[in-house]
Scaffold this motif. Structure first.
Motif, mmCIF file in Angstrom:
data_model
loop_
_atom_site.group_PDB
_atom_site.id
_atom_site.type_symbol
_atom_site.label_atom_id
_atom_site.label_comp_id
_atom_site.label_asym_id
_atom_site.label_seq_id
_atom_site.Cartn_x
_atom_site.Cartn_y
_atom_site.Cartn_z
ATOM 1 N N GLY A 1 0.783 -1.229 0.000
ATOM 2 C CA GLY A 1 0.000 0.000 0.000
ATOM 3 C C GLY A 1 0.813 1.276 0.000
ATOM 4 N N LYS A 2 2.121 1.160 -0.039
ATOM 5 C CA LYS A 2 2.941 2.376 -0.013
ATOM 6 C C LYS A 2 3.803 2.474 -1.255
ATOM 7 C CE LYS A 2 3.336 2.970 4.947
ATOM 8 N NZ LYS A 2 4.191 2.778 6.117
ATOM 9 N N LYS A 3 3.795 3.670 -1.836
ATOM 10 C CA LYS A 3 4.717 3.880 -2.935
ATOM 11 C C LYS A 3 6.114 4.149 -2.374
ATOM 12 C CE LYS A 3 2.926 8.559 -3.440
ATOM 13 N NZ LYS A 3 2.229 9.505 -4.293
ATOM 14 N N TYR A 4 7.080 4.142 -3.267
ATOM 15 C CA TYR A 4 8.485 4.223 -2.846
ATOM 16 C C TYR A 4 8.751 5.405 -1.931
ATOM 17 C CZ TYR A 4 13.575 4.591 -3.320
ATOM 18 O OH TYR A 4 14.911 4.687 -3.066
ATOM 19 N N HIS B 1 11.732 -7.523 -10.502
ATOM 20 C CA HIS B 1 13.173 -7.701 -10.734
ATOM 21 C C HIS B 1 13.949 -7.362 -9.477
ATOM 22 C CE1 HIS B 1 17.155 -7.516 -12.265
ATOM 23 N NE2 HIS B 1 17.213 -6.213 -12.401
ATOM 24 N N LEU B 2 14.782 -8.299 -9.025
ATOM 25 C CA LEU B 2 15.647 -8.076 -7.876
ATOM 26 C C LEU B 2 17.084 -7.971 -8.362
ATOM 27 C CD1 LEU B 2 16.200 -7.943 -4.811
ATOM 28 C CD2 LEU B 2 16.161 -10.450 -4.775
ATOM 29 N N HIS B 3 17.717 -6.864 -8.023
ATOM 30 C CA HIS B 3 19.100 -6.660 -8.421
ATOM 31 C C HIS B 3 20.045 -7.417 -7.484
ATOM 32 C CE1 HIS B 3 18.571 -2.716 -10.870
ATOM 33 N NE2 HIS B 3 17.377 -3.241 -10.691
ATOM 34 N N HIS C 1 12.146 -4.073 -7.848
ATOM 35 C CA HIS C 1 11.066 -3.267 -8.438
ATOM 36 C C HIS C 1 10.316 -3.992 -9.535
ATOM 37 C CE1 HIS C 1 13.367 -2.350 -12.154
ATOM 38 N NE2 HIS C 1 14.424 -2.415 -11.373
ATOM 39 N N CYS C 2 9.146 -3.443 -9.831
ATOM 40 C CA CYS C 2 8.393 -3.881 -10.999
ATOM 41 C C CYS C 2 9.109 -3.360 -12.236
ATOM 42 C CB CYS C 2 6.966 -3.337 -10.948
ATOM 43 S SG CYS C 2 6.001 -3.792 -12.405
ATOM 44 N N GLU D 1 8.216 3.872 -11.761
ATOM 45 C CA GLU D 1 8.258 5.319 -11.533
ATOM 46 C C GLU D 1 7.149 5.794 -10.605
ATOM 47 O OE1 GLU D 1 8.963 8.181 -14.290
ATOM 48 O OE2 GLU D 1 10.592 7.130 -15.294
ATOM 49 N N LEU D 2 6.011 5.106 -10.663
ATOM 50 C CA LEU D 2 4.874 5.522 -9.840
ATOM 51 C C LEU D 2 4.900 4.853 -8.475
ATOM 52 C CD1 LEU D 2 2.224 5.543 -12.695
ATOM 53 C CD2 LEU D 2 3.178 7.537 -11.541
ATOM 54 N N GLY D 3 5.979 4.184 -8.131
ATOM 55 C CA GLY D 3 6.154 3.769 -6.744
ATOM 56 C C GLY D 3 6.441 2.317 -6.446
ATOM 57 N N MET D 4 6.354 1.411 -7.444
ATOM 58 C CA MET D 4 6.547 -0.003 -7.123
ATOM 59 C C MET D 4 8.038 -0.343 -7.155
ATOM 60 S SD MET D 4 4.511 -3.371 -8.538
ATOM 61 C CE MET D 4 2.876 -2.968 -7.935
ATOM 62 N N LEU D 5 8.728 0.204 -6.182
ATOM 63 C CA LEU D 5 10.161 0.000 -6.046
ATOM 64 C C LEU D 5 10.518 0.055 -4.571
ATOM 65 C CD1 LEU D 5 13.021 1.542 -8.119
ATOM 66 C CD2 LEU D 5 13.058 1.884 -5.673
ATOM 67 N N ARG D 6 11.406 -0.813 -4.155
ATOM 68 C CA ARG D 6 11.975 -0.758 -2.813
ATOM 69 C C ARG D 6 13.471 -0.961 -2.928
ATOM 70 N NH1 ARG D 6 7.935 0.894 -1.655
ATOM 71 N NH2 ARG D 6 6.538 0.505 0.083
ATOM 72 N N VAL D 7 14.174 -0.489 -1.899
ATOM 73 C CA VAL D 7 15.585 -0.788 -1.800
ATOM 74 C C VAL D 7 15.741 -1.917 -0.801
ATOM 75 C CG1 VAL D 7 17.849 0.083 -1.114
ATOM 76 C CG2 VAL D 7 16.288 1.535 -2.432
ATOM 77 N N VAL D 8 16.523 -2.918 -1.191
ATOM 78 C CA VAL D 8 16.872 -4.025 -0.301
ATOM 79 C C VAL D 8 18.278 -3.741 0.208
ATOM 80 C CG1 VAL D 8 17.590 -6.445 -0.333
ATOM 81 C CG2 VAL D 8 15.407 -5.774 -1.373
ATOM 82 N N SER D 9 18.466 -3.866 1.522
ATOM 83 C CA SER D 9 19.784 -3.602 2.087
ATOM 84 C C SER D 9 20.337 -4.899 2.662
ATOM 85 C CB SER D 9 19.652 -2.537 3.178
ATOM 86 O OG SER D 9 20.910 -2.308 3.760
#
Ligand SMILES: [Cu+2]
Length: 586
Positions: free
Chosen positions: A482-485, A515-517, A560-561, A568-576
């Motif tokens: 439910g949260k954008k980036y 896609h996971l980098h 991210h998608c 661009e509209l928010g379906m991205l997260r950073v994995v640490s």
């Protein structure tokens, strides 16, 4: 050493003058080719007037070589040259693209091939790269702006009132209206398969439109390795070569047990290598139809240039069903209609202008915003709680009519960023996907993919996390949980070398190629020790799917998608990825 120059280009695409963003003047960019074990040194010069970058899609590289501005490096500023240098620890078919703004949509992509240190476990006499993409003559930023303004701007497939009456005569009013109301409540339409379509896109095969007839030549009897890469920004393609069986040998650059298919769906950013052996005909059509059937890319395999084979008949556009969406079929039966049943009256359906004799009408659905019904008068409202398959905001407001009003929250546990929740998400690794599999053709499914070599990654997960893929199509907000980036507080923590299971639940009605980098995802498809390694996993609408990771590279990585506008509209997260020992944990 390779030198790449990123610049604005001027090219002819489909007979029109176009101004793509290109690498070394080419669209797609040049094929980069290395051997496994080598150290790749690639100098990238940015001649644009904005920051640029190149990401090596699917390659295991140190984080500062991964090419994601703001996550792993600052980006390449105008006029600058950045030197990428990394050891190639894998082989297979990969690709590269910009990770800045809309540059990938504007043409900045190319193939990246790594030959194996030893030899391929399959034989072929010749090979070709088939890079698919979606070109728009519009400024990608304008496409994005229009999508934001009106989610279905590019979806001209919306069903007409005539369709409503046709469905009603076939299925009865009760079922038809119940179905329409559910879609209306979700602010969606079952034709919403893709949100940018052939109305703006020209679909390209190696940079050429279908009528330009890109051709690969073959000699009679030889085996051809075709390296399919989907560089489309927003398009899933369904690929087939009529009259030719394809033996799929590689997925996302990783060898798999050969599987014979007649058609496969390739999501944005995926790659599939197939081997074909043309015999009998002089020419075969390479046909890559957009998933929403709004157009296609095509080329030819031929004995000599200038030949063409017939273009296959186009298929009708598929509709998503409520089951596709992870909604219970029982939900339909549980919906109440006016006790009189049968033909609804004006009173019963205040939102619809409907002649009492139920004659077909011409106005488009668009003219009647999504069949929106005022929530306070909709006949189904009191039954919402009783519907087993659905969790909708109880005060679900009519769709377009209230777009300026505050978003209802109701019981929606994810808030306004998630307008739908799949209550019965299902495993779909055995399914070919919406609109595929009914034609009697052998279509690839994810459960067909079995890694050729095994070992090293069979451990039982030590930890599990669940992430929901969420969206509000009407408002074009996409995200996780439910949260954008921009609303996400922290990177998602992965522990160095832990065995982690990630479960994704797709609450939306669109497929998302995730896609996971920086590390492989081991797709849980039932193949046990032969589960395939993927860099991009397409999560179907209403699907629940798991993959395992074993992060062996510290640092920050994008997840991210790969639908560019969704990212661009928010379906991205950073994995640490952090070392738990360094954090003082055990
Ligand atoms: Cu997406």
């Amino acid at each position: 050493m390779s030198n790449l120059v990123i610049a604005n280009g001027r090219l002819n695409i489909d007979g029109q003058s176009a101004t793509p963003t290109v690498v070394n003047g080419l669209l797609p960019g040049p094929v980069l080719r290395f051997r496994e074990g080598e150290t790749a040194t690639i100098r990238v010069t940015n001649q644009l007037d904005e920051t640029s970058s190149i990401h090596w899609h699917g390659l295991l590289v140190p984080p500062d070589m991964d090419g994601v501005p703001g996550v792993s490096f600052p980006g390449i500023r105008p006029g600058e040259t950045f030197t990428y240098r990394y050891k190639l620890r894998q082989n297979g078919t990969y690709w590269y693209h910009s990770h800045s703004g809309n540059q990938e949509q504007a043409g900045l992509y190319g193939p990246f091939i790594i030959d194996p240190a030893t030899r391929d476990p399959f034989a072929y006499e010749s090979e070709c790269v088939v890079m698919l993409s979606d070109w728009t003559f519009e400024d990608p930023a304008r496409v994005l702006a229009k999508m934001k303004k009106f989610g279905s701007y590019y979806n001209f497939n919306r069903r007409t009132m005539a369709d409503v009456f046709r469905d009603a005569s076939r299925n009865g009013w009760r079922a038809t209206i119940a179905d329409r109301m559910e879609w209306a409540k979700m602010r969606m339409d079952p034709t919403d398969i893709a949100d940018v379509t052939g109305s703006t896109y020209t679909y390209l095969l190696n940079g050429q439109a279908a009528n330009q007839n890109w051709t690969a030549l073959f000699k009679p009897g030889e085996r051809i390795r075709m390296r399919f890469i989907n560089a489309g920004a927003m398009t899933h393609f369904d690929v087939r070569i009529p009259d030719l069986e394809m033996t799929l040998v590689q997925a996302d650059g990783q060898n798999v047990e050969p599987v014979a298919v007649e058609e496969f769906r390739i999501a944005p950013a995926e790659s599939y290598d197939v081997i074909v052996q043309p015999r009998g005909a002089e020419a075969y059509t390479i046909f890559a139809e957009a998933m929403d059937r709004s157009g296609y890319a095509a080329g030819t395999l031929a004995l000599r240039s200038g030949l063409r084979a017939p273009m296959p008949e186009r298929r009708v556009r598929p509709l998503r069903t409520m089951a596709d969406m992870g909604m219970s079929g029982d939900a339909m039966g549980a919906m109440s209609m006016p006790a009189s049943g049968g033909k609804p009256t004006m009173d019963a359906m205040p939102g619809m202008a409907m002649p009492s004799d139920a004659a077909p009408m011409q106005p488009k659905m668009d003219a009647m915003p999504d069949m929106a019904m005022p929530a306070d008068t909709a006949p189904t409202q009191p039954k919402m709680d009783a519907m087993p398959g659905m969790t909708m905001p109880a005060d679900a407001a009519p769709a377009k009519a209230t777009s300026k009003q505050a978003e209802p929250h109701g019981p929606d546990r994810h808030g306004p960023g998630n307008s739908t929740i799949a209550e019965m998400p299902a495993s779909r690794v055995n399914e070919p996907g919406t609109g595929l599999g009914d034609a009697g053709r052998r279509v690839l499914v994810y459960s067909d993919l079995r890694r050729l070599s095994t070992g090293g990654r069979e451990g039982v997960p030590e930890r599990e996390i669940e992430l929901h893929l969420t969206g509000n199509m009407d408002r074009q907000i996409w995200g996780f949980d439910g949260k954008k980036y921009s609303e996400a507080e922290e990177p998602i923590p992965f522990d160095y070398r832990e065995r982690l299971r990630v479960t994704l639940v797709n609450d939306t009605m669109m497929d998302h190629p995730m896609h996971l980098h920086g590390m492989w995802m081991v797709l849980e498809n039932g193949a046990g020790a032969k589960r395939p390694l993927k860099h991009t996993i397409n999560v179907k609408a209403g699907e629940r799917l798991s993959f395992d990771v074993e992060p062996d590279e510290l640092g920050k990585w994008a997840f991210h998608c790969h639908l560019l506008f969704h990212m661009e509209l928010g379906m991205l997260r950073v994995v640490s990825v952090v070392d738990p020992k360094a954090k003082g944990r055990t």
